[in-house]
Design an enzyme around this catalytic site. Structure first.
Site, PDB file in Angstrom:
ATOM      1  N   ARG A   1      -5.824  -2.625 -13.994  1.00 35.79           N
ATOM      2  CA  ARG A   1      -6.860  -3.110 -13.070  1.00 35.79           C
ATOM      3  C   ARG A   1      -7.280  -2.014 -12.103  1.00 35.79           C
ATOM      4  O   ARG A   1      -8.458  -1.876 -11.754  1.00 35.79           O
ATOM      5  CB  ARG A   1      -6.353  -4.336 -12.309  1.00 35.79           C
ATOM      6  CG  ARG A   1      -7.400  -4.961 -11.399  1.00 35.79           C
ATOM      7  CD  ARG A   1      -6.890  -6.216 -10.723  1.00 35.79           C
ATOM      8  NE  ARG A   1      -5.792  -5.947  -9.800  1.00 35.79           N
ATOM      9  CZ  ARG A   1      -5.149  -6.895  -9.113  1.00 35.79           C
ATOM     10  NH1 ARG A   1      -5.492  -8.168  -9.264  1.00 35.79           N
ATOM     11  NH2 ARG A   1      -4.172  -6.587  -8.292  1.00 35.79           N
TER      12      ARG A   1
ATOM     13  N   LYS B   1     -11.095  -4.180  -6.833  1.00 38.05           N
ATOM     14  CA  LYS B   1     -10.119  -4.118  -5.744  1.00 38.05           C
ATOM     15  C   LYS B   1     -10.362  -2.839  -4.938  1.00 38.05           C
ATOM     16  O   LYS B   1      -9.631  -1.843  -5.052  1.00 38.05           O
ATOM     17  CB  LYS B   1      -8.695  -4.169  -6.289  1.00 38.05           C
ATOM     18  CG  LYS B   1      -7.667  -4.627  -5.255  1.00 38.05           C
ATOM     19  CD  LYS B   1      -6.340  -4.940  -5.912  1.00 38.05           C
ATOM     20  CE  LYS B   1      -5.283  -5.358  -4.905  1.00 38.05           C
ATOM     21  NZ  LYS B   1      -5.563  -6.676  -4.309  1.00 38.05           N
TER      22      LYS B   1
ATOM     23  N   GLU C   1     -11.405 -18.231  -3.678  1.00 40.33           N
ATOM     24  CA  GLU C   1     -10.079 -17.634  -3.518  1.00 40.33           C
ATOM     25  C   GLU C   1      -9.714 -17.591  -2.049  1.00 40.33           C
ATOM     26  O   GLU C   1     -10.527 -17.893  -1.172  1.00 40.33           O
ATOM     27  CB  GLU C   1     -10.061 -16.217  -4.100  1.00 40.33           C
ATOM     28  CG  GLU C   1     -11.084 -15.279  -3.467  1.00 40.33           C
ATOM     29  CD  GLU C   1     -11.125 -13.907  -4.125  1.00 40.33           C
ATOM     30  OE1 GLU C   1     -10.143 -13.531  -4.792  1.00 40.33           O
ATOM     31  OE2 GLU C   1     -12.144 -13.209  -3.963  1.00 40.33           O
TER      32      GLU C   1
END
Length: 443
Positions: free
Chosen positions: A199, A293, A326
């Site tokens: 990721r 991210k 989220e």
């Protein structure tokens, strides 16, 4: 000693005069200098590509080289206070030639040649940066224990928290042009490093950040940093940046992307106690940035702060269509009245590595009848608040039950059995899971 001389030819070309040949100081102990280019990006200037590792005559365990785990290239462990004695020469714009000998990093001896006048003097810089950083570290301002840091800027690992710094002109600092990820350290093993690293590299690609090393080298550096830290319980955090270069908006002036990593000791696991959450009023990031991210976590930080200001653990984001998205830095899951484990789809939010692992482990609860099925789809606020159980899932909290959302009590108002079962499963996986999720670190 490592020297950076100004040659007579170079001085003549610029109209400057070269200083006399350097003379070693008899008052300083001789040190052994080892030069290495491991962990320095290709094409870096020589001062970045070669790192001097010095050992005092008495020896220092801080100067010991970290043991290799993945590849035959060791990352050096550097001491901030033992950079050794080195010399360089500098020609000034006025035609003067200066020769410096660095002692103890901040004390200098210098010789100035100006026509027929010679000066020999010992000076101490007015700001002893290293000492002040050490004083700051000892002040107790930091509330976490930083065990080791790797930086591709100096091409090595330090275990001195005072030296765990990055350049202020790194675009990750002043423009937010960087990405990061993490991995838990449990009983001397890195948990889900491969999944988090995948990721991490996807985020770097989306952020248009070139890699300073290939994947296997980055992996090796991260594991060696944990090894050098001697930390067996905690977390590893790591960042990729376009690097230092200037204070412009464009990264075109940044020629060396940077990799940083820090090991944080956390000897105690959080107890999965029930918590309250609130609906966040902070705008959620657009999907393009939510699935990456990046270090642009101001919306996340404000969502967390807003929750705490309202007596809650964190805030819960809704997407642009009003569906549950989220938490501030964790995924959300529900258990319906029909015993379904329900998670919002990952289309517009960060794909949580821990949440995805929980989905895999939850198959055991389907097999024994405690869950009917596992599903990921859009979840409305009313449906979420009507669930039998609600929980937050993330690498920092594992599985945390939610017992109240805004003014609505969730289920019985107590921690639910499925949340506890999932916590137990992920904890057991961290302690004794398969090699695909656990990497042993050699200390």
């Amino acid at each position: 000693m490592a020297q950076f001389p100004v040659t007579p030819a170079a001085a003549a070309a610029t109209g400057h005069r070269a200083s006399p040949s350097p003379r070693s100081s008899t008052s300083l102990p001789r040190r052994t200098t080892v030069l290495t280019s491991i962990g320095a990006a290709a094409g870096s200037p020589s001062w970045r590509g070669a790192v001097a590792v010095t050992r005092a005559a008495s020896g220092s365990d801080k100067a010991a080289v970290a043991r290799t785990i993945i590849n035959p290239n060791d990352v050096p462990v550097l001491s901030f206070s033992e950079l050794g004695c080195f010399e360089w020469q500098l020609c000034t714009q006025t035609g003067y030639a200066l020769h410096y000998t660095v002692k103890n990093f901040f004390e200098l001896e210098y010789t100035i040649k100006a026509q027929v006048i010679y000066f020999n003097k010992s000076i101490t810089l007015p700001l002893k940066v290293a000492e002040r950083l050490e004083t700051f570290q000892a002040s107790g301002t930091r509330n976490q224990n930083y065990m080791a840091m790797y930086s591709s800027i100096f091409g090595g690992i330090t275990t001195d928290p005072s030296a765990m710094v990055i350049p202020i002109d790194d675009h990750m600092v002043h423009r937010g042009h960087g990405v990061f990820d993490t991995a838990a350290i449990m009983d001397g093993h890195l948990y889900e490093l491969e999944q988090h690293l995948d990721r991490f590299l996807r985020s770097a690609l989306m952020a248009k950040i070139s890699l300073p090393f290939d994947r296997s080298t980055i992996r090796s550096i991260l594991i060696q940093t944990v090894s050098a830290s001697t930390c067996t319980q905690g977390s590893l955090r790591y960042w990729l940046s376009v690097g230092p270069g200037d204070f412009q908006l464009s990264s075109s002036g940044c020629t060396n992307p940077a990799l940083y990593a820090v090991v944080i000791e956390s000897p105690f696991l959080q107890v999965p106690a029930g918590c309250k959450v609130v609906t966040s009023s902070i705008p959620i990031k657009s999907p393009q940035f939510a699935v990456m991210k990046s270090v642009n976590y101001l919306p996340n930080a404000l969502t967390k702060v807003e929750g705490e200001e309202n007596g809650a653990f964190t805030g819960i984001w809704l997407d642009d269509e009003g569906f549950v998205a989220e938490g501030s830095n964790m995924n959300v899951a529900f258990v319906t009245a029909g015993k379904e484990l329900l998670l919002p789809s990952f289309d517009k939010i960060l794909s949580g590595c821990t949440a995805k692992r929980v989905l895999t482990l939850a198959e055991q609860l389907v097999a024994d009848g405690r869950l009917s099925r596992i599903i990921s789809r859009n979840v409305g606020v009313h449906e979420g608040k009507a669930a039998d159980e609600m929980m937050l899932i993330g690498s920092g909290i594992l599985v945390k039950p939610v017992v109240q959302w805004d003014d609505k009590i969730i289920g019985s108002g107590q921690e639910g059995p499925i949340a506890q079962a999932l916590y137990d499963l992920i904890l057991e996986d961290m302690r004794s899971g398969p090699p695909s999720v656990r990497i042993r670190v050699s200390y």
